[in-house]
Enzyme design. Structure first.
Site, mmCIF file in Angstrom:
data_model
loop_
_atom_site.group_PDB
_atom_site.id
_atom_site.type_symbol
_atom_site.label_atom_id
_atom_site.label_comp_id
_atom_site.label_asym_id
_atom_site.label_seq_id
_atom_site.Cartn_x
_atom_site.Cartn_y
_atom_site.Cartn_z
ATOM 1 N N GLU A 81 0.828 -1.204 0.000
ATOM 2 C CA GLU A 81 0.000 0.000 0.000
ATOM 3 C C GLU A 81 0.863 1.254 0.000
ATOM 4 O O GLU A 81 0.604 2.210 -0.742
ATOM 5 C CB GLU A 81 -0.918 -0.007 1.227
ATOM 6 C CG GLU A 81 -1.893 1.150 1.247
ATOM 7 C CD GLU A 81 -2.842 1.090 2.434
ATOM 8 O OE1 GLU A 81 -3.670 2.002 2.545
ATOM 9 O OE2 GLU A 81 -2.743 0.154 3.249
ATOM 10 N N GLY A 126 -7.730 5.433 6.779
ATOM 11 C CA GLY A 126 -8.685 5.310 7.867
ATOM 12 C C GLY A 126 -8.208 4.395 8.979
ATOM 13 O O GLY A 126 -8.486 4.634 10.154
#
Length: 318
Positions: free
Chosen positions: A176, A217
């Protein structure tokens, strides 16, 4: 007395006239050829464009992106352009842990939008891929069976679409971070140099790239090219070759330190000192209230270590 008969042959065409006729014929052909070329050049040539679909399944929501690129690569790297984005309605796919069968169907509206953007003749050859991030990494730690069911539901929906399904999986924190770093530097034009900038770029020992700090998040990633990469954490080192140049980057993902999970950890700490079931919170707007189920709240791997014996709690804005 009979009149005398005159016999003989017709005079032959002169060689000069023959040459003129041939030249006229060739000139006509040349004019026709020039017209044909002009018409062809004014016709738009078919572009050899490829398409791809990526679904970014984050902790709070999922986005579908449609990309296009020329089939011919530039210096072994495809030049990609985003042509469509669709935000999937509802929560991220990890939010369907209690109803995994609904995770896949939640993507159908955006898949329909992708069908309308991509020419139907290219649907079968268009790859579609879903990468889930920290929300699903947390769900896998909390309930591996539920995470598998969510991915299975998502996979079934993507397989039923008319595209070339390439997989649906939970990507690592390192992946990521690295993908975010590539995206940032691609958009800034740091990989592709030209003219004197290319010469200056090649003379420097350190690549002119920017570091990337991605606040999500449920996790935060930091990625950058370092002058000194040691073997202290080899799992955090990744290698790429982009536009003919090699890059060695350091990347690290901090699970539980994304925006939402950081707030959850703060609430968990505040719960240790609360004297009743009402907790004022400066992170909320005044007048906002939210009721938290304590048993579910502390099932989260980010807050499980701070578990306490309280059944429910109401948080309000100050």
């Amino acid at each position: 007395m009979d009149e005398p008969k005159v016999t003989g042959t017709k005079p032959k065409m002169s060689s000069t006239r023959m040459i003129l006729l041939i030249l006229a014929f060739l000139s006509t052909l040349a004019v026709i050829a020039l017209i044909a070329v002009a018409v062809t050049q004014n016709q738009p040539l078919p572009e050899n464009i490829k398409y791809g679909i990526v679904l970014d399944a984050g902790s709070s929501h999922t986005n579908l992106y449609v990309y296009e690129w020329p089939a011919e690569k530039e210096n072994d790297t495809g030049v990609v352009k985003q042509v469509e984005v669709c935000k999937v309605e509802g929560p991220g796919i990890s939010g369907y842990s209690h109803a995994p069968e609904k995770a896949g169907p939640s993507l159908e509206q955006c898949l329909q939008q992708a069908k309308e953007v991509i020419p139907s003749a290219q649907h079968k050859e268009t790859p579609v891929y879903l990468g889930a991030t920290a929300g699903m990494r947390l769900l896998r730690l909390q309930n591996e069976s539920a995470a598998d069911k969510v991915l299975s539901s998502v996979g079934n929906t993507l397989r039923s679409a008319p595209f070339n399904f390439q997989g649906a999986r939970i990507i690592t924190g390192q992946e990521e971070g690295a993908y975010g770093w590539i995206t940032i530097n691609y958009l800034l034009g740091n990989f592709k140099q030209s003219g004197w900038k290319k010469l200056l770029h090649s003379l420097k020992s350190l690549s002119e790239t920017s570091g990337a700090l991605d606040l999500g998040g449920a996790s935060t990633q930091i990625t950058f090219v370092s002058k000194e990469l040691t073997s202290e954490s080899p799992e955090n080192q990744l290698y790429f070759r982009l536009y003919g140049k090699d890059y060695q980057v350091y990347t690290h993902s901090f699970l539980c330190y994304g925006k939402d999970q950081a707030l959850q950890q703060k609430l968990a700490r505040d719960l240790q000192t609360v004297e009743n079931s009402l907790l004022p919170d400066p992170c909320f707007h005044k007048g906002y209230e939210r009721t938290i189920n304590i048993s579910d709240f502390f099932k989260n791997p980010c807050t499980s270590e701070k578990k306490m014996a309280m059944s429910s709690l109401k948080t309000t804005g100050k």
